[in-house]
Design a protein around this motif. Structure first.
Motif, mmCIF file in Angstrom:
data_model
loop_
_atom_site.group_PDB
_atom_site.id
_atom_site.type_symbol
_atom_site.label_atom_id
_atom_site.label_comp_id
_atom_site.label_asym_id
_atom_site.label_seq_id
_atom_site.Cartn_x
_atom_site.Cartn_y
_atom_site.Cartn_z
ATOM 1 N N TYR A 46 0.860 -1.243 0.063
ATOM 2 C CA TYR A 46 0.195 0.065 -0.019
ATOM 3 C C TYR A 46 0.963 1.261 0.079
ATOM 4 O O TYR A 46 1.973 1.403 0.470
ATOM 5 C CB TYR A 46 -0.930 -0.046 1.325
ATOM 6 C CG TYR A 46 -2.159 -1.005 1.103
ATOM 7 C CD1 TYR A 46 -2.805 -0.915 0.167
ATOM 8 C CD2 TYR A 46 -1.954 -2.361 1.662
ATOM 9 C CE1 TYR A 46 -4.085 -1.950 0.013
ATOM 10 C CE2 TYR A 46 -2.801 -3.147 1.537
ATOM 11 C CZ TYR A 46 -4.063 -2.924 0.871
ATOM 12 O OH TYR A 46 -4.914 -4.064 0.440
ATOM 13 N N LEU A 47 0.300 2.196 -0.739
ATOM 14 C CA LEU A 47 1.300 3.380 -0.853
ATOM 15 C C LEU A 47 1.259 4.456 0.290
ATOM 16 O O LEU A 47 0.024 4.530 1.094
ATOM 17 C CB LEU A 47 0.652 4.238 -2.261
ATOM 18 C CG LEU A 47 0.868 3.376 -3.301
ATOM 19 C CD1 LEU A 47 0.144 4.162 -4.549
ATOM 20 C CD2 LEU A 47 1.989 2.822 -3.729
ATOM 21 N N ASN A 49 1.331 8.380 1.932
ATOM 22 C CA ASN A 49 0.617 9.522 1.491
ATOM 23 C C ASN A 49 1.480 10.246 0.567
ATOM 24 O O ASN A 49 0.834 10.693 -0.399
ATOM 25 C CB ASN A 49 0.408 10.339 2.891
ATOM 26 C CG ASN A 49 -0.675 10.059 3.775
ATOM 27 O OD1 ASN A 49 -1.186 8.713 3.540
ATOM 28 N ND2 ASN A 49 -1.073 10.822 4.806
ATOM 29 N N LEU A 52 1.018 8.331 -2.801
ATOM 30 C CA LEU A 52 -0.244 8.528 -3.385
ATOM 31 C C LEU A 52 -0.314 9.790 -4.035
ATOM 32 O O LEU A 52 -0.756 10.001 -5.159
ATOM 33 C CB LEU A 52 -1.245 8.553 -2.444
ATOM 34 C CG LEU A 52 -1.724 6.969 -1.647
ATOM 35 C CD1 LEU A 52 -2.391 7.083 -0.399
ATOM 36 C CD2 LEU A 52 -2.408 6.276 -2.855
ATOM 37 N N LYS A 53 0.104 10.781 -3.259
ATOM 38 C CA LYS A 53 -0.107 12.162 -4.045
ATOM 39 C C LYS A 53 0.677 12.434 -5.380
ATOM 40 O O LYS A 53 0.517 13.143 -6.188
ATOM 41 C CB LYS A 53 0.481 13.298 -3.014
ATOM 42 C CG LYS A 53 -0.602 13.139 -1.754
ATOM 43 C CD LYS A 53 -0.015 14.143 -0.789
ATOM 44 C CE LYS A 53 -0.706 14.076 0.570
ATOM 45 N NZ LYS A 53 -0.101 14.678 1.766
ATOM 46 N N VAL A 56 -0.677 8.980 -7.990
ATOM 47 C CA VAL A 56 -2.186 8.748 -8.323
ATOM 48 C C VAL A 56 -2.738 10.041 -8.601
ATOM 49 O O VAL A 56 -2.595 11.183 -7.988
ATOM 50 C CB VAL A 56 -2.918 8.150 -7.312
ATOM 51 C CG1 VAL A 56 -4.218 7.873 -7.555
ATOM 52 C CG2 VAL A 56 -2.275 6.701 -6.703
ATOM 53 N N ILE A 143 -7.106 13.156 -4.443
ATOM 54 C CA ILE A 143 -6.223 11.893 -3.879
ATOM 55 C C ILE A 143 -5.574 12.561 -2.446
ATOM 56 O O ILE A 143 -5.444 11.744 -1.748
ATOM 57 C CB ILE A 143 -5.278 11.563 -4.861
ATOM 58 C CG1 ILE A 143 -4.735 10.156 -4.246
ATOM 59 C CG2 ILE A 143 -4.110 12.463 -5.391
ATOM 60 C CD1 ILE A 143 -5.662 9.065 -3.887
ATOM 61 N N ALA A 147 -5.938 10.906 1.015
ATOM 62 C CA ALA A 147 -4.656 10.088 1.513
ATOM 63 C C ALA A 147 -4.439 10.832 2.875
ATOM 64 O O ALA A 147 -3.624 10.109 3.561
ATOM 65 C CB ALA A 147 -3.308 10.293 0.587
ATOM 66 N N LEU A 180 -6.590 1.696 -5.454
ATOM 67 C CA LEU A 180 -5.953 2.960 -5.213
ATOM 68 C C LEU A 180 -4.769 2.993 -4.427
ATOM 69 O O LEU A 180 -3.643 3.808 -4.648
ATOM 70 C CB LEU A 180 -6.717 4.144 -4.856
ATOM 71 C CG LEU A 180 -7.976 4.522 -5.921
ATOM 72 C CD1 LEU A 180 -8.799 5.746 -5.252
ATOM 73 C CD2 LEU A 180 -7.296 5.158 -7.284
ATOM 74 N N GLY A 181 -4.430 1.718 -3.387
ATOM 75 C CA GLY A 181 -3.259 1.628 -2.881
ATOM 76 C C GLY A 181 -3.372 2.315 -1.822
ATOM 77 O O GLY A 181 -2.630 2.621 -0.711
ATOM 78 N N ILE A 182 -4.754 2.308 -1.008
ATOM 79 C CA ILE A 182 -4.835 2.882 -0.066
ATOM 80 C C ILE A 182 -5.208 1.722 1.132
ATOM 81 O O ILE A 182 -6.225 0.886 0.883
ATOM 82 C CB ILE A 182 -5.960 4.027 0.238
ATOM 83 C CG1 ILE A 182 -5.751 5.059 -0.668
ATOM 84 C CG2 ILE A 182 -6.366 4.414 1.690
ATOM 85 C CD1 ILE A 182 -6.836 6.045 -0.877
#
Length: 248
Positions: A46-47, A49, A52-53, A56, A143, A147, A180-182
């Motif tokens: 999982y990504l 924060n 993610l920013k 994504v 996102i 995040a 989404l990787g969360i």
């Protein structure tokens, strides 16, 4: 793989909640031992924060929401096979272009065999694009907004998606977040059965009190171990229900 156990009072104020150690050992017995269980719990990445920013974009958020909405109650493989058609039909989920689509165009798109022809679900694309756009007006990307949502209140994020979006209630929103990787837990049939069997949930599973009790349980377990919410979610499922098949 090695999972550490934090030495804290596992029962805290939740006197009905069993300790993580007890949960883990029962799941290991059901799955053929610690090594087999650790294999099953091997983590999907999982990504963070920051990741993610960085990687994504909000069009990918809309894409993920839409895919999970169409997969809900349908054969996931069929949706996956048609996904290139969805991306093409809806401009790679470019928010501005989607929001500019008149109703007549949405109806034509919904009748195109390149996608799955379900007008009610097609309409959610524009509605969820509007939710994302509205949040962008607060000075950040969507996102970035999700995040930064605290992991200790995932049910709050679920509630936001359900209230402000369309067809993102139940497990649809959480599945989209995972895509989404969360990191998030889920409430599957086995997980619901666990919380009912332990008398932690007694009413409707989607009520505020039930969801809070489940969130509090996951929060407590995370103080006792180093597992992610996704891993804990699977661990609860492995510890109860019908999935007692062992790893060879």
């Amino acid at each position: 793989m090695h999972f550490s156990f934090n030495q804290q009072d596992p029962f805290h104020s939740m006197d009905k909640l069993e300790s993580f150690k007890s949960l883990y050992h029962r799941a290991a017995e059901r799955k053929g031992g610690k090594r087999a269980l650790d294999f099953l719990l091997d983590e999907v990445h999982y990504l963070s924060n920051a990741e993610l920013k960085e990687v994504v974009t909000d069009d990918r958020v809309l894409s993920a929401f839409t895919k999970k909405i169409f997969q809900s109650g349908f054969v996931w493989r069929v949706v996956e096979n048609k996904w290139d058609g969805f991306e093409e039909s809806f401009f790679q989920f470019n928010l501005e272009k989607v929001l500019m689509m008149p109703e007549e165009m949405m109806e034509r798109k919904a009748a195109d065999p390149k996608i799955i022809r379900n007008y009610n679900k097609v309409k959610t694309i524009k509605a969820n694009a509007q939710m994302i756009f509205d949040e962008q007006q607060n000075g950040h990307s969507f996102i970035e907004f999700i995040a930064n949502w605290p992991a200790s209140d995932m049910i709050g994020l679920w509630a936001y998606l359900k209230k402000n979006g369309q067809r993102l209630g139940g497990n649809t929103g959480p599945y989209a977040l995972r895509a989404l990787g969360i990191d998030t837990f889920l409430i599957t049939r086995d997980i619901e059965a666990y919380f009912r069997a332990h008398d932690i949930v007694t009413g409707g599973i989607q009520t505020k009190s039930s969801l809070k009790a489940i969130q509090d349980s996951f929060n407590q377990w995370q103080t006792e171990c180093d597992l992610s919410l996704s891993q804990l979610s699977r661990l609860v499922a492995y510890s109860t229900g019908d999935n007692s098949v062992q790893v060879a």
